[in-house]
Design a protein around this motif. Structure first.
Motif, PDB file in Angstrom:
ATOM      1  N   THR A   7       0.807  -1.230   0.000  1.00  0.00           N
ATOM      2  CA  THR A   7       0.000   0.000   0.000  1.00  0.00           C
ATOM      3  C   THR A   7       0.837   1.276   0.000  1.00  0.00           C
ATOM      4  N   ARG A   8       2.078   1.191   0.423  1.00  0.00           N
ATOM      5  CA  ARG A   8       3.020   2.320   0.357  1.00  0.00           C
ATOM      6  C   ARG A   8       4.406   1.753   0.131  1.00  0.00           C
ATOM      7  N   ASP A  62       4.655  -0.146   3.500  1.00  0.00           N
ATOM      8  CA  ASP A  62       3.450  -0.581   4.203  1.00  0.00           C
ATOM      9  C   ASP A  62       2.802  -1.699   3.408  1.00  0.00           C
ATOM     10  N   THR A  64      -0.306  -5.178   3.704  1.00  0.00           N
ATOM     11  CA  THR A  64      -1.285  -5.997   4.417  1.00  0.00           C
ATOM     12  C   THR A  64      -1.071  -7.449   4.018  1.00  0.00           C
ATOM     13  N   THR A  82       5.692  -0.763  12.978  1.00  0.00           N
ATOM     14  CA  THR A  82       4.434  -0.939  13.705  1.00  0.00           C
ATOM     15  C   THR A  82       3.686  -2.109  13.096  1.00  0.00           C
ATOM     16  N   LYS A 101      -1.436  -5.775   9.410  1.00  0.00           N
ATOM     17  CA  LYS A 101      -1.002  -4.566   8.705  1.00  0.00           C
ATOM     18  C   LYS A 101       0.356  -4.134   9.259  1.00  0.00           C
ATOM     19  N   SER A 103       3.737  -1.559   8.975  1.00  0.00           N
ATOM     20  CA  SER A 103       4.265  -0.288   8.499  1.00  0.00           C
ATOM     21  C   SER A 103       5.725  -0.177   8.922  1.00  0.00           C
ATOM     22  N   LYS A 105       8.970   2.352   8.547  1.00  0.00           N
ATOM     23  CA  LYS A 105       9.290   3.740   8.203  1.00  0.00           C
ATOM     24  C   LYS A 105      10.738   4.047   8.568  1.00  0.00           C
TER      25      LYS A 105
END
Length: 300
Positions: A7-8, A62, A64, A82, A101, A103, A105
């Motif tokens: 998603t990212r 990111d 899923t 996270t 999910k 993430s 960073k």
């Protein structure tokens, strides 16, 4: 079949495994992870066999997860993580379940992180590897960097091959070690000396093919460089371009080059160099070929 939905996605995010060593004679670079220590650690902390990695670029990733429970490992650099919105330590071993999910960073250090699963990423083997060389459109997912909206299927592992062991490495603040190159004698002694005593800045002009340096001390400003016949180059070679810009060749380097090479970053330090962020300063320290061999054995 398990899968992940991205998603990212940071620029410079690709699929990498151990690469394609031994094919330079045919004009094909080895590719593989920019930081082999991070790549190996991501598998080691899962404590189970793992397949190819997603090599995550400096801005993170990111995704899923969809599927049955599955172990995963994340390592390389110092990123922040996270899981379903809850902070986790880095590096990490995770037990993924349906709809987890994730993430990842940027944290305080590093350009590349590695995500490995107790499964194989379902992309074709090309010349014995799933590694991506996006410069030439080879391997990985359609020969390109990953992007938001991509979905990757995960399949059962078959033969993953041996994992690489990790050699002796220096601490992050130590100089980057190199051996003098085939063209070192083309540079006058004062320039060679200044190369080992001056600081250079990592520029923002970096990718898997090479990292350019800002010559803040004007070490090569007055170098009278020659036009050379192109010959073979390797990852770690320090080329001095026609305008005096130093560039360190990386894992997706071209097979030949016509610029003089003052030195070659040793194998044990090239991974550490790859993780230094733009704007940071580096210094180079010469070592013997015997010393480089002693500490640079990547063995299965």
């Amino acid at each position: 079949m398990s899968r992940i939905a991205l998603t990212r996605v940071s620029p410079m995010t690709t699929i990498q495994d151990d690469g394609r060593p031994g094919l330079f004679a045919h004009g094909i670079g080895a590719s593989g992870p920019m930081d082999r220590n991070g790549y190996a650690t991501a598998a080691a902390i899962t404590e189970v066999p793992c397949g190819a990695a997603i090599e995550i670029g400096p801005l993170g990733l990111d995704f899923t997860y969809r599927g049955d429970p599955l172990s995963a490992g994340m390592a390389g650099g110092t990123f922040t993580l996270t899981v379903d919105g809850e902070p986790r330590p880095w590096p990490a071993r995770l037990d993924l379940v349906e709809n987890t999910k994730i993430s990842i960073k940027p944290g305080p250090q590093g350009n590349y992180a590695y995500l490995r699963f107790a499964a194989q990423i379902d992309v074709p083997l090309i010349l014995g590897s799933r590694s991506t060389n996006a410069t030439v459109g080879l391997g990985g997912l359609d020969g390109r960097m990953l992007a938001a909206g991509d979905e990757l299927s995960l399949i059962d592992l078959t033969d993953t091959g041996p994992e690489l062991t990790r050699p002796e490495t220096a601490s992050p603040g130590d100089p980057i070690r190199f051996v003098w190159g085939i063209h070192a004698d083309l540079f006058p002694a004062p320039i060679r000396s200044a190369f080992t005593t001056s600081d250079f800045r990592i520029s923002s002009r970096m990718d898997r093919m090479g990292v350019r340096l800002d010559d803040t001390g004007s070490v090569f400003a007055d170098a009278k460089l020659l036009n050379l016949v192109s010959d073979a180059v390797v990852p770690g070679d320090v080329q001095i371009l026609g305008d005096g810009t130093p560039i360190i060749l990386m894992r997706d380097n071209q097979p030949t080059g016509g610029y003089p090479r003052i030195g070659t970053v040793i194998d044990a330090d090239l991974d550490r160099f790859a993780q230094i962020r733009a704007g940071k300063m580096v210094r180079f320290e010469p070592v013997s070929v015997a010393h480089a061999h002693r500490i640079s054995k990547w063995l299965p």
